[in-house]
Design an enzyme around this catalytic site. Structure first.
Site, PDB file in Angstrom:
ATOM      1  N   ASP A 284      34.728 151.150 -31.366  1.00  0.00           N
ATOM      2  CA  ASP A 284      34.353 151.351 -32.704  1.00  0.00           C
ATOM      3  C   ASP A 284      35.188 150.972 -33.636  1.00  0.00           C
ATOM      4  OD1 ASP A 284      32.263 153.013 -34.263  1.00  0.00           O
ATOM      5  OD2 ASP A 284      34.063 154.164 -34.596  1.00  0.00           O
ATOM      6  N   GLU A 326      32.650 146.483 -32.659  1.00  0.00           N
ATOM      7  CA  GLU A 326      31.889 146.882 -33.876  1.00  0.00           C
ATOM      8  C   GLU A 326      32.724 146.759 -35.250  1.00  0.00           C
ATOM      9  OE1 GLU A 326      30.238 149.887 -36.771  1.00  0.00           O
ATOM     10  OE2 GLU A 326      32.023 150.434 -35.984  1.00  0.00           O
TER      11      GLU A 326
HETATM   12  C1  GLC Z   1      31.488 153.204 -36.798  1.00  0.00           C
HETATM   13  C2  GLC Z   1      30.157 154.158 -36.482  1.00  0.00           C
HETATM   14  C3  GLC Z   1      29.764 154.800 -37.910  1.00  0.00           C
HETATM   15  C4  GLC Z   1      31.113 156.052 -37.847  1.00  0.00           C
HETATM   16  C5  GLC Z   1      32.254 155.120 -38.067  1.00  0.00           C
HETATM   17  C6  GLC Z   1      33.548 155.787 -38.198  1.00  0.00           C
HETATM   18  O1  GLC Z   1      31.078 152.296 -37.892  1.00  0.00           O
HETATM   19  O2  GLC Z   1      29.098 153.160 -36.305  1.00  0.00           O
HETATM   20  O3  GLC Z   1      28.620 155.686 -37.495  1.00  0.00           O
HETATM   21  O4  GLC Z   1      30.860 156.496 -39.139  1.00  0.00           O
HETATM   22  O5  GLC Z   1      32.694 154.185 -37.028  1.00  0.00           O
HETATM   23  O6  GLC Z   1      33.815 156.483 -36.656  1.00  0.00           O
END
Ligand code: GLC
Length: 653
Positions: A284, A326
């Protein structure tokens, strides 16, 4: 690669290994460690070489890898070996994913286990279960504020439930993707709690400052991620009497990767989940991993070094496990998360194709593919053994992350164009049937993103309210068109739970004080299983969507040319409403497919003769692989009805 410095360090480390590790028969571990150690050492040195405890930290690192390897089950080790042989296995068109919250989908993990037939009915064979780890009772950013990285949230289940689910998934050959939130912890995590209590060791896990000087310097260049709810990037902690770096929400403390202990902990956590049976780990918010004064603190070179290091280490212990990056950042930056200066992906094998996602929404609103062509042209080719995660919607907002230069090149003014898209998707634009909401509006910069479910953004909510059969038809066609693209473009299509049955925005979150100020909750549904049952009732919206998607998925799996080996060519046409690309079958040299979509509300035509120069196939006698029919032709013109997609093949002479 053999190199003296790293090799003699490795020898020292191996000599000093803990006796419990030494006595193990771990041949594959040692071969892989030998193969990767030069790189691991080089990266570790670049990041932490100046520290006095460098050698000791390197020892911890190797011991962590060995311990997790010893713990890894024989079945998973066997899978690793098989995947080593078939190392491009995940580029196959056979994979189709779905992302979901297990509580929203089926209350909890055991509920999810009882619903696996649903995925098989649709053709889904990769599940991304979004955060399920222990997190605070109240606000937790949808579980992305983790308070224990090795415990499942009791509201969702237990380790035993997960083990049962994994067993069932393996039987059904469904891949499991789990999240590891690498950038931050919840402020309730024991590390944060210990730091609060003054423990120096854990204070070094975070970015803490007694005064505002450093935070103020950082703030000069750092954008705000949640400007409405969490302005600024630092939060004052009364107990510690310190400022804590909190890039996302105030309760999410950023981890400090200047400290190798943090990296080793996180590596250990990734391997822990790999050992629980995760085939793929979604890392993430990776763009944020390294913070540097004077920069936006995103996409820093060290963030890439950290990811390369995590990959090199994971390959030693669990080489069959893939990483998803991500990184929802600018198009030219996203591609770097596959790894730079390599032939094969050496960071994350998979990355969210946020650019394509945003371009899809642009094309739907503008009814033309001009920016789509331009935006895609600007993305460099990806590495071998790397693939995109193509998606239309997910649990997050839609960011309009295209490049301003691309917007200008196709003749729009960037600011006005973004304004138009925001107006369009929030239904303020006259000709729009979309019902979305602004998210992350920043009055200082004018930036905003969009929340809303796919169905509501595509016009289904308004169409149903008006009970307007034509509008319902259009909304369904739009939803299918977007899916036809993520299923044919190249990469793993990732559907979002509820979209397969046309789930609308859900306003329930407004009644929950811990969610009310985050409009992303409107598109994180609790599945209504009565509605889902209607997928079996001919003529219902649910039936039309579910069965069309099911068919699309089944057909995709049969089309070899839809596998992802950089085997796509964009094809321009004179008609701006159309988007065209060809997919070619690299393995058999035959079976090319021409994908044609019409983003317009009116029928469009395409001169097939003019295509000959772009395509090897002649497309004189064409057949649509999805419907099995021969599409309408008028003279040499292919007629493409409104919001129609075709997967065309040359039916031969
Ligand atoms: C990523 C997740 C999102 C979250 C962010 C902080 O972008 O997809 O939902 O708010 O990380 O953890």
């Amino acid at each position: 690669m053999y190199e003296q410095v790293s090799h003699s360090l490795l020898n020292d480390i191996l000599l000093k290994l803990h006796p419990q590790i030494k006595q193990q028969q771990i041949r594959h571990f040692y071969t892989r460690l030998g193969a990767n150690f030069y790189t691991i050492h080089s990266l570790f040195k670049l990041l932490y070489g100046e520290r006095e405890d460098f050698v000791q930290q390197a020892q911890f690192l190797v011991e962590t890898l060995a311990r997790r390897y010893i713990e890894r089950s024989d079945e998973l080790k066997q899978k690793d070996l098989e995947r080593e042989k078939d190392h491009t296995w995940f580029l196959s068109q056979k994979w189709v994913g779905m992302a979901l919250y297990s509580d929203g989908f089926a209350h909890n993990l055991s509920g999810l286990k009882n619903k696996l037939h649903y995925f098989q009915e649709l053709g889904i064979n990769m599940l991304h279960i979004m955060p399920m780890l222990k997190c605070p009772q109240g606000e937790s950013d949808g579980g992305y504020a983790v308070s224990d990285f090795k415990q499942i949230d009791p509201r969702i289940g237990s380790m035993a439930d997960l083990a049962e689910l994994v067993e069932e998934l393996q039987k059904r050959e469904i891949l499991l993707t789990l999240d590891v939130v690498v950038n931050h912890t919840s402020n309730e995590h024991p590390w944060a709690q210990q730091a609060r209590m003054g423990d120096k060791k854990y204070q070094d896990y975070y970015y803490l400052f007694a005064t505002r000087e450093v935070p103020d310097m950082f703030e000069e260049n750092m954008p705000e991620i949640f400007p409405e709810t969490a302005p600024g990037n630092f939060t004052w902690d009364e107990t510690m009497q310190k400022w804590v770096m909190t890039v996302f929400n105030e309760f999410q403390w950023d981890l400090n990767y200047n400290n190798p202990a943090v990296l080793i902990e996180m590596l250990d956590i990734i391997l822990f989940w790999a050992n629980q049976g995760a085939d793929i780990v979604r890392l993430d918010a990776v763009a944020f991993l390294w913070k540097k004064i004077g920069s936006t603190c995103q996409n820093e070179r060290e963030a890439h070094l950290l990811l390369q290091l995590l990959k090199d280490c994971c390959q030693v212990t669990a080489p069959g496990v893939l990483f998803i990056a991500e990184a929802i950042v600018a198009p030219v930056e996203i591609i770097k998360y596959f790894g730079e200066d390599a032939i094969n992906a050496k960071e994350c094998e998979i990355a969210y194709n946020a650019t394509f996602m945003a371009l899809l929404w642009d094309a739907l609103a503008t009814k033309n593919a001009r920016l789509m062509y331009q935006g895609l042209k600007s993305i460099p080719d990806k590495l071998d053994r790397a693939t995109w995660l193509n998606y239309v919607r997910c649990h997050d907002d839609i960011g309009l992350g295209f490049d301003d230069r691309d917007i200008a090149t196709v003749g729009y003014a960037p600011y006005e164009h973004r304004r138009f898209l925001l107006d369009y998707y929030t239904g303020r634009y006259e000709d729009s049937d979309a019902r979305g909401y602004l998210f992350g509006h920043n009055p200082k910069t004018g930036d905003a993103r969009i929340s809303g479910s796919l169905a509501s953004l595509a016009g289904l909510e308004i169409a149903l309210e008006l009970n307007d059969a034509d509008k319902i038809e259009v909304a369904i066609k739009r939803i299918l068109l977007l899916h036809s693209l993520i299923l044919s473009f190249g990469g793993i299509p990732l559907l979002y739970y509820g979209d397969e049955i046309g789930t609308l925005n859900d306003g329930c979150y407004l009644e929950d004080a811990t969610k009310a100020d985050d409009s992303r909750w409107m598109h994180r549904p609790i599945i209504n299983w009565e509605k889902a049952e209607r997928r079996h009732q001919t003529g219902t919206v649910e039936y039309r969507l579910f069965f069309s998607l099911r068919k699309m998925i089944a057909v995709r799996k049969e089309i070899q040319a839809f596998s992802d080996f950089n085997n796509r060519r964009l094809i321009s046409s004179d008609n701006p409403h159309l988007f065209l690309f060809s997919r070619f079958d690299i393995q058999q040299g035959a079976g090319n497919v021409l994908v044609v979509v019409n983003f317009d509300a009116r029928p469009q035509h395409l001169d097939l003769k003019a295509l000959d120069q772009h395509c090897k196939s002649s497309y004189r006698r064409i057949r649509d692989l999805y419907s099995g029919d021969t599409p309408a032709l008028f003279q040499n013109q292919l007629v493409i009805p409104p919001y129609q997609f075709y997967w065309l093949t040359d039916a031969g002479a």
